[in-house]
Design an enzyme around this catalytic site. Structure first.
Site, PDB file in Angstrom:
ATOM      1  N   SER A 110       8.184 -11.839  -1.611  1.00 46.98           N
ATOM      2  CA  SER A 110       7.550 -10.539  -1.806  1.00 46.98           C
ATOM      3  C   SER A 110       8.294  -9.660  -2.794  1.00 46.98           C
ATOM      4  CB  SER A 110       7.444  -9.802  -0.461  1.00 46.98           C
ATOM      5  OG  SER A 110       6.703  -8.603  -0.609  1.00 46.98           O
ATOM      6  N   GLY A 128       3.670  -1.352   3.595  1.00 46.45           N
ATOM      7  CA  GLY A 128       2.723  -2.354   4.058  1.00 46.45           C
ATOM      8  C   GLY A 128       3.166  -3.772   3.829  1.00 46.45           C
ATOM      9  N   LYS A 134       0.831  -1.199   0.000  1.00 46.48           N
ATOM     10  CA  LYS A 134       0.000   0.000   0.000  1.00 46.48           C
ATOM     11  C   LYS A 134       0.870   1.254   0.000  1.00 46.48           C
ATOM     12  CE  LYS A 134       0.565   1.997   4.263  1.00 46.48           C
ATOM     13  NZ  LYS A 134       1.952   1.579   4.395  1.00 46.48           N
ATOM     14  N   GLU A 163      -0.852  -8.152  12.471  1.00 50.09           N
ATOM     15  CA  GLU A 163      -0.248  -6.823  12.522  1.00 50.09           C
ATOM     16  C   GLU A 163      -0.030  -6.365  13.961  1.00 50.09           C
ATOM     17  OE1 GLU A 163       0.215  -3.923   9.541  1.00 50.09           O
ATOM     18  OE2 GLU A 163       1.344  -5.765   9.840  1.00 50.09           O
ATOM     19  N   ASN A 203      13.154 -13.751   1.196  1.00 47.98           N
ATOM     20  CA  ASN A 203      13.524 -12.337   1.103  1.00 47.98           C
ATOM     21  C   ASN A 203      14.397 -11.888   2.270  1.00 47.98           C
ATOM     22  OD1 ASN A 203      10.643 -12.461  -0.307  1.00 47.98           O
ATOM     23  ND2 ASN A 203      11.750 -10.753  -1.208  1.00 47.98           N
ATOM     24  N   ALA A 210       9.890  -0.391   4.692  1.00 46.19           N
ATOM     25  CA  ALA A 210       9.980   0.806   3.852  1.00 46.19           C
ATOM     26  C   ALA A 210       8.675   1.591   3.806  1.00 46.19           C
ATOM     27  CB  ALA A 210      10.406   0.418   2.432  1.00 46.19           C
ATOM     28  N   SER A 246       4.500  -5.883   5.954  1.00 44.06           N
ATOM     29  CA  SER A 246       4.072  -6.773   7.046  1.00 44.06           C
ATOM     30  C   SER A 246       2.579  -7.051   6.967  1.00 44.06           C
ATOM     31  CB  SER A 246       4.420  -6.158   8.406  1.00 44.06           C
ATOM     32  OG  SER A 246       3.661  -4.996   8.671  1.00 44.06           O
ATOM     33  N   ASP A 302      -3.335  -0.609   6.813  1.00 44.51           N
ATOM     34  CA  ASP A 302      -2.519  -1.419   5.906  1.00 44.51           C
ATOM     35  C   ASP A 302      -3.171  -2.753   5.585  1.00 44.51           C
ATOM     36  OD1 ASP A 302      -0.813   0.688   6.291  1.00 44.51           O
ATOM     37  OD2 ASP A 302       0.936  -0.534   6.752  1.00 44.51           O
TER      38      ASP A 302
END
Length: 368
Positions: free
Chosen positions: A147, A156, A13, A205, A55, A153, A158, A216
């Protein structure tokens, strides 16, 4: 329990407006980013549960028997009365810090996994135990998550991870239907199932961030664009198709720490916030100022997105903009040491796919 492999994805997002104001009851406008997280769940019969996050270099394996004992003994509760209970109204109870600390110890998380890496494993373990608790025995499964979103960064990542976890586990345990039918390459869940996915993703979250706004995970669940205020969401039906230049300053930041710092400032002083209100709140960064200056030199306009303090910024690419201008801006930003993507907003929310519906990089990363 689902018997076949399941492939799901969820978007990141960008926040167009109200990054920090939303935590304090004001309006935020958020849009799904056309960069996604993918999760492949394969049922197993080897008595193991494994999670692979290439990742960030994580692979963890648990013994189902050990997790079953954890499930039945955690805090002295019975399997039907676990720490993540669902009320008659369908609400999910909030995990306490004490419970999460006990789960860390009892869940056999490696001690060398700290920060976001450790929280990613803890979020999986929490959702796995909570969602799968109704099964006669906890399921054996293998899960790989890959991902397109850089972690930490402000995009969104997480939330996309939590949404993928919730969707995959709920579908695998048949708590929601599997919407993918034969001959269909991509499908989405009905509204009621999306609500359930979103509730559980929000709990993931909470594990990772402590006190998230819910923006998010909602954007990642429903996609498109949302207006969010005090827990109430509404879709923006007439969002135009917008191309953006997404730039990662690669300066790490902590959403939890930045949100706490803003709250502290708001309780100590009154600030007349104008278009520079994010910098006034102390969530700007020299790298973001540099980003804005570089793009302004090419006639473009940028702002931070997410918590700030580094992370990412977005630059609007207006219709009719010459590609040469975009390329010049990207080259200038890259020369500053930043990463750039030319992408779009308004992507679809959490979806399930056939293997043939995803590109080669995704198939290779997930081992398809």
């Amino acid at each position: 329990m689902l018997s076949e492999a399941l492939l799901v994805s969820a978007p990141g997002k960008v926040i167009l407006h109200g990054e920090h104001a939303v935590v304090h009851g004001k309006v935020a406008l958020a849009a799904a980013l056309n960069l996604r997280t993918f999760l492949l769940l394969r049922p197993q019969s080897n008595g193991k549960v494994s999670v692979n996050l290439p990742n960030i270099g994580i692979k963890q394996v648990w013994d189902v028997g050990m997790l079953q004992r954890l499930d039945t003994s955690f805090l002295g509760l019975s399997p039907t009365c676990l720490f993540a209970r669902v009320t008659e109204q369908g609400d999910v109870s909030v995990p306490t810090l004490e419970q999460l600390e006990k789960l860390k110890k009892m869940g056999d998380l490696p001690r060398d996994r700290a920060g976001n890496e450790g929280m990613a494993l803890l979020a999986f373990l929490y959702l796995y135990l909570a969602i799968c608790r109704k099964q006669r025995t906890l399921p054996s499964l293998d899960m790989v998550v890959w991902s397109e979103l850089p972690p930490g960064a402000g995009l969104g990542s997480s939330a996309a991870y939590s949404v993928c976890l919730a969707a995959a586990l709920l579908t695998a345990c048949e708590e929601v239907s599997n919407p993918l039918k034969d001959g269909v390459s991509v499908s989405r869940w009905p509204e009621e199932d999306l609500k359930s996915i979103n509730k559980w993703a929000f709990e993931g979250e909470r594990v990772i961030h402590g006190n998230p706004s819910g923006v998010d995970n909602a954007v990642s669940t429903w996609g498109g664009a949302l207006r969010f205020q005090q827990g109430t969401m509404s879709s923006l039906k007439s969002l135009p198709s917008l191309q953006i230049l997404l730039t990662n300053t690669k300066v790490p930041r902590s959403t939890k720490a930045l949100v706490a710092a803003v709250r502290s400032r708001l309780t100590k002083e009154l600030i007349d916030m104008n278009q520079h209100h994010l910098n006034a709140l102390g969530v700007g960064h020299n790298s973001l100022d540099q980003l804005c200056q570089v793009t302004a030199a090419h006639g473009l306009h940028s702002k931070l997105t997410g918590a700030g303090g580094g992370g990412c910024g977005i630059t609007l690419l207006k219709p009719g903009l010459e590609q040469a201008t975009v390329e010049a801006a990207k080259q200038a930003l890259t020369s500053c040491g930043f990463d750039c993507w030319e992408t779009s907003i308004g992507a679809p929310g959490v979806s399930t796919h056939s293997a043939a519906a995803v590109g080669d990089p995704v198939r290779q990363a997930l081992g398809l």
